[in-house]
Design a protein around this motif. Structure first.
Motif, PDB file in Angstrom:
ATOM      1  N   GLY A 182      30.030  22.569  37.803  1.00 36.69           N
ATOM      2  CA  GLY A 182      29.669  21.222  38.231  1.00 36.69           C
ATOM      3  C   GLY A 182      29.758  20.184  37.132  1.00 36.69           C
ATOM      4  O   GLY A 182      29.429  19.021  37.359  1.00 36.69           O
ATOM      5  N   GLY A 183      30.191  20.591  35.945  1.00 36.21           N
ATOM      6  CA  GLY A 183      30.242  19.651  34.830  1.00 36.21           C
ATOM      7  C   GLY A 183      28.891  19.549  34.145  1.00 36.21           C
ATOM      8  O   GLY A 183      27.886  20.093  34.601  1.00 36.21           O
ATOM      9  N   PHE A 184      28.861  18.854  33.040  1.00 34.20           N
ATOM     10  CA  PHE A 184      27.605  18.653  32.328  1.00 34.20           C
ATOM     11  C   PHE A 184      26.752  17.662  33.110  1.00 34.20           C
ATOM     12  O   PHE A 184      27.178  16.528  33.363  1.00 34.20           O
ATOM     13  N   ILE A 185      25.566  18.112  33.496  1.00 30.31           N
ATOM     14  CA  ILE A 185      24.728  17.323  34.396  1.00 30.31           C
ATOM     15  C   ILE A 185      24.062  16.192  33.628  1.00 30.31           C
ATOM     16  O   ILE A 185      23.216  16.401  32.756  1.00 30.31           O
ATOM     17  N   HIS A 193      23.001  14.748  41.365  1.00 30.61           N
ATOM     18  CA  HIS A 193      22.704  15.187  42.725  1.00 30.61           C
ATOM     19  C   HIS A 193      22.958  16.678  42.915  1.00 30.61           C
ATOM     20  O   HIS A 193      22.522  17.254  43.931  1.00 30.61           O
ATOM     21  N   LEU A 194      23.626  17.337  41.961  1.00 30.42           N
ATOM     22  CA  LEU A 194      23.849  18.775  42.053  1.00 30.42           C
ATOM     23  C   LEU A 194      22.599  19.574  41.687  1.00 30.42           C
ATOM     24  O   LEU A 194      22.538  20.778  41.943  1.00 30.42           O
ATOM     25  N   PRO A 196      18.912  21.096  42.037  1.00 30.75           N
ATOM     26  CA  PRO A 196      17.925  21.345  43.087  1.00 30.75           C
ATOM     27  C   PRO A 196      16.823  20.291  43.020  1.00 30.75           C
ATOM     28  O   PRO A 196      16.432  19.858  41.928  1.00 30.75           O
ATOM     29  N   ASP A 197      16.326  19.873  44.151  1.00 29.38           N
ATOM     30  CA  ASP A 197      15.333  18.798  44.197  1.00 29.38           C
ATOM     31  C   ASP A 197      14.129  19.070  43.309  1.00 29.38           C
ATOM     32  O   ASP A 197      13.612  18.162  42.637  1.00 29.38           O
ATOM     33  N   VAL A 198      13.685  20.317  43.267  1.00 30.28           N
ATOM     34  CA  VAL A 198      12.468  20.642  42.537  1.00 30.28           C
ATOM     35  C   VAL A 198      12.634  20.454  41.025  1.00 30.28           C
ATOM     36  O   VAL A 198      11.651  20.330  40.295  1.00 30.28           O
ATOM     37  N   LEU A 199      13.889  20.373  40.550  1.00 28.87           N
ATOM     38  CA  LEU A 199      14.139  20.231  39.113  1.00 28.87           C
ATOM     39  C   LEU A 199      14.429  18.799  38.682  1.00 28.87           C
ATOM     40  O   LEU A 199      14.380  18.491  37.492  1.00 28.87           O
ATOM     41  N   LYS A 200      14.731  17.923  39.624  1.00 24.65           N
ATOM     42  CA  LYS A 200      15.228  16.595  39.275  1.00 24.65           C
ATOM     43  C   LYS A 200      14.252  15.783  38.439  1.00 24.65           C
ATOM     44  O   LYS A 200      14.643  15.103  37.480  1.00 24.65           O
ATOM     45  N   SER A 254      24.081  20.860  48.932  1.00 21.84           N
ATOM     46  CA  SER A 254      25.467  21.024  49.360  1.00 21.84           C
ATOM     47  C   SER A 254      26.403  20.340  48.370  1.00 21.84           C
ATOM     48  O   SER A 254      26.083  19.306  47.792  1.00 21.84           O
ATOM     49  N   THR A 255      27.578  20.939  48.185  1.00 19.55           N
ATOM     50  CA  THR A 255      28.591  20.320  47.327  1.00 19.55           C
ATOM     51  C   THR A 255      29.738  19.755  48.158  1.00 19.55           C
ATOM     52  O   THR A 255      30.838  19.559  47.649  1.00 19.55           O
TER      53      THR A 255
END
Length: 304
Positions: A182-185, A193-194, A196-200, A254-255
């Motif tokens: 997914g590349g460097f976030i 957006h890649l 998980p919600d719990v980590l954002k 989802s991607t």
């Protein structure tokens, strides 16, 4: 039987990987922690942690005090390959110590009828599976000729595992599968957006972490080879992430409509000549998340 070799120069992540493997790997496997400590004290701590966790510990016949981060990765990897893997017909998984499996996964099913699967690095026209996460079939030809060292190829510098390029070119009928990256976030790459919600909420751009195959989270710099100013924060974030995974709270989004490249793309797309560690081809373009000097100063102020 799948055999997993993870390379640890510090004690921190052996227990985390072991817990996640037990929870999420859906096939029979063995986990080997390769002790790549740079001091006798760390070497002893790693062995003791492996004993507590009932993880097989592979001891190198040398302290891993080689002069560069690349050498400290490639020399132990080559030694383990030559002494443990080359004559073993098991499926082999090689990964970094800071690679965390966060969802159910079957390495054999993922590899399928391919010979190699991995996160593919490309520098100019040279491509190869990265040592941070790669899977190798047990019946590869001429396994004793596989060279995991870094170096120069056609004037292009390649990092750890780069010389596998020669092996793949020589054995052109090998089927190689890409593990999607997914590349460097970070905000600059417009791919947060890649997460998980719990980590954002707890994730910070300075981590420059990666998500592979919607299953693996690479926190990056787990050995702190780059002397990250955010290392302590990364350790705390990792502990939180592992606990959330153990409690089944990690759900990857989802991607859809997000373009990843497969191995055929990698063979044909020309990578930038001036490659840096942070270059990735994501969503139809090459991206580079190298922090600017001004950003580094800004982050240092935030963490002060």
């Amino acid at each position: 039987m799948v055999k997993i070799y993870s390379f640890h120069n510090k004690v921190d992540y052996i227990r985390c990987q072991n817990k996640l493997f037990k929870k999420f790997i859906t096939e029979e496997y063995q986990f080997f922690a390769v002790n790549t400590a740079e001091s006798y004290e760390d070497k002893k701590l790693i062995k003791e942690e492996c004993d507590r966790e009932e993880v097989s510990c592979i001891e190198l016949p040398f302290l891993n005090t080689h002069s560069t981060p690349s050498a400290r990765n490639s020399i132990p990897l080559q030694w383990v390959w030559d002494n443990y893997i080359v004559n073993d017909e098991s499926t082999t998984v090689i990964m970094d110590s800071d690679m965390f499996l966060l969802t159910p996964f079957n390495f054999t099913d993922f590899l399928g009828d391919n010979d190699i699967a991995g996160v593919i690095n490309k520098r100019a026209h040279i491509w190869y599976p990265w040592n941070g996460l790669s899977i190798f079939s047990g019946n590869l030809p001429d396994k004793n000729t596989m060279n995991f060292r870094e170096g120069l190829i056609d004037g292009v510098y390649v990092d750890v595992s780069g010389n596998l390029y020669h092996y793949i070119q020589k054995h052109s009928k090998l089927k190689v599968k890409n593990i999607y990256d997914g590349g460097f976030i970070c905000s600059k790459n417009k791919n947060r957006h890649l997460l998980p919600d719990v980590l954002k909420e707890r994730y910070e751009d300075v981590f420059l972490s990666q998500i592979f195959g919607q299953a693996f989270f690479h926190i990056r710099g787990g050995s702190n080879w780059n002397n990250s100013i955010a290392f302590d924060k990364k350790v705390k974030f990792t502990s939180f992430m592992v606990e959330e995974a153990m409690n089944d709270k990690i759900k990857f989004p989802s991607t859809n409509n997000y373009r990843f490249i497969d191995t055929d793309d990698i063979k044909t797309l020309e990578a930038p000549i001036h490659w840096t560690e942070y270059t990735r081809y994501v969503n139809g373009k090459w991206i580079n998340a190298t922090p600017k000097r001004s950003l580094i100063r800004f982050v240092k102020k935030l963490l002060a």
